[in-house]
Design a protein around this motif. Structure first.
Motif, PDB file in Angstrom:
ATOM      1  N   THR A  58      -0.684  -9.408  -4.610  1.00 59.34           N
ATOM      2  CA  THR A  58      -1.491  -8.467  -5.403  1.00 59.34           C
ATOM      3  C   THR A  58      -1.402  -7.109  -4.633  1.00 59.34           C
ATOM      4  O   THR A  58      -1.264  -6.050  -5.600  1.00 59.34           O
ATOM      5  N   ARG A  59      -1.646  -7.042  -3.340  1.00 58.57           N
ATOM      6  CA  ARG A  59      -1.276  -5.960  -2.926  1.00 58.57           C
ATOM      7  C   ARG A  59       0.031  -4.984  -2.769  1.00 58.57           C
ATOM      8  O   ARG A  59       0.294  -3.923  -2.653  1.00 58.57           O
ATOM      9  N   ALA A  60       1.124  -6.093  -2.738  1.00 59.63           N
ATOM     10  CA  ALA A  60       2.320  -5.557  -2.535  1.00 59.63           C
ATOM     11  C   ALA A  60       2.833  -5.084  -4.022  1.00 59.63           C
ATOM     12  O   ALA A  60       3.729  -4.118  -4.178  1.00 59.63           O
ATOM     13  N   GLU A  61       2.591  -5.778  -5.114  1.00 60.42           N
ATOM     14  CA  GLU A  61       2.980  -5.492  -6.429  1.00 60.42           C
ATOM     15  C   GLU A  61       3.145  -4.017  -6.920  1.00 60.42           C
ATOM     16  O   GLU A  61       4.277  -3.625  -7.499  1.00 60.42           O
ATOM     17  N   PRO A  62       2.153  -3.238  -6.957  1.00 57.25           N
ATOM     18  CA  PRO A  62       2.083  -1.878  -7.307  1.00 57.25           C
ATOM     19  C   PRO A  62       3.047  -1.080  -6.628  1.00 57.25           C
ATOM     20  O   PRO A  62       3.882  -0.151  -7.202  1.00 57.25           O
ATOM     21  N   GLU A  63       3.380  -1.442  -5.176  1.00 55.34           N
ATOM     22  CA  GLU A  63       4.404  -0.389  -4.614  1.00 55.34           C
ATOM     23  C   GLU A  63       5.782  -1.019  -4.733  1.00 55.34           C
ATOM     24  O   GLU A  63       6.730  -0.149  -4.693  1.00 55.34           O
ATOM     25  N   MET A  64       5.936  -2.292  -5.031  1.00 55.78           N
ATOM     26  CA  MET A  64       7.137  -2.882  -4.904  1.00 55.78           C
ATOM     27  C   MET A  64       7.808  -2.807  -6.194  1.00 55.78           C
ATOM     28  O   MET A  64       8.998  -3.438  -6.449  1.00 55.78           O
ATOM     29  N   SER A  65       6.988  -2.939  -7.225  1.00 57.02           N
ATOM     30  CA  SER A  65       7.603  -3.132  -8.701  1.00 57.02           C
ATOM     31  C   SER A  65       8.002  -2.160  -9.387  1.00 57.02           C
ATOM     32  O   SER A  65       8.554  -2.286 -10.411  1.00 57.02           O
ATOM     33  N   GLY A  66       8.279  -1.033  -8.792  1.00 52.99           N
ATOM     34  CA  GLY A  66       9.054   0.229  -9.597  1.00 52.99           C
ATOM     35  C   GLY A  66      10.352  -0.110 -10.137  1.00 52.99           C
ATOM     36  O   GLY A  66      10.662   0.298 -11.293  1.00 52.99           O
TER      37      GLY A  66
END
Length: 211
Positions: A58-66
């Motif tokens: 959940t924490r990684a998704e916004p930064e890593m999903s671009g």
């Protein structure tokens, strides 16, 4: 779109969820990591480790999903840039080896430089940046309704410690026929390149009963 079918077909690899969605009668499917196995917890009783796995994703998704959002919406536009620039193609791929492997400071800690360059060259020399991104667009724009019933295909899961998206078994078992589950204390998203011996041994162990 049906990719594979037949009673003797098996699908190993980190993108196993594609085959799991589209192969109903496969002999077996082995997934290294599958985001479709990570469902919202709802009323499930999760252990502290389960919660930590979901929290990390959940924490990684916004930064890593671009990258996935671009490939899922404008793959062809991106393809022109990556095909035109070998440096761009290199950066696009190697960034993920830095972020997703079990490395300390640089991606070469996990995968040799020669192997990294070979991987990138396979995309650039064949001009396949666009076609390799296409399945993201297809996932973002499905051609049929999502599956509602549990998947019956025998499924094996290998969880590597440094992967950002580590499946939670009790959530996976609600929607998948899990017959094999392995946990490893090293390796990341590109486990076949990082830990080939572990990966190969687990693939063989899973498929052995189906031979």
């Amino acid at each position: 779109m049906t990719v594979l079918s037949g009673p003797q077909v098996g699908s190993p690899g980190g993108q196993g969820h594609v085959a799991a969605l589209q192969v109903d009668d496969a002999g077996g499917e082995h997934a290294q990591e599958d985001r479709l196995l990570l469902r919202p917890p709802e009323a499930a009783e999760l252990t502290d480790d389960d919660k930590a796995r979901l929290d990390l994703l959940t924490r990684a998704e916004p930064e890593m999903s671009g990258y996935a959002r671009i490939q899922g919406t404008r793959p062809q536009t991106l393809a022109y840039a990556l095909t035109d620039s070998p440096v761009g193609q290199l950066a696009w791929i190697v960034e993920k080896f830095k972020e997703w492997t079990d490395c300390i400071d640089i991606p070469e800690d996990a995968v040799t430089r020669d192997r990294l360059l070979t991987n990138v060259m396979l995309y650039w020399l064949t001009a396949t940046a666009g076609s390799s991104a296409r399945h993201y667009w297809e996932a973002f724009h499905p051609s049929r309704p999502p599956r509602t019933e549990p998947l019956e295909t025998p499924t094996g899961v290998a969880v590597f410690a440094a992967d950002l998206a580590r499946p939670v078994r009790q959530l996976a078992e609600r929607d998948h026929n899990i017959v094999h589950w392995s946990e490893f204390d090293r390796g990341g998203h590109f486990a076949a390149m990082e830990e080939p011996d572990l990966f190969t041994h687990d693939i063989r162990a899973f498929f052995q009963p189906f031979r």
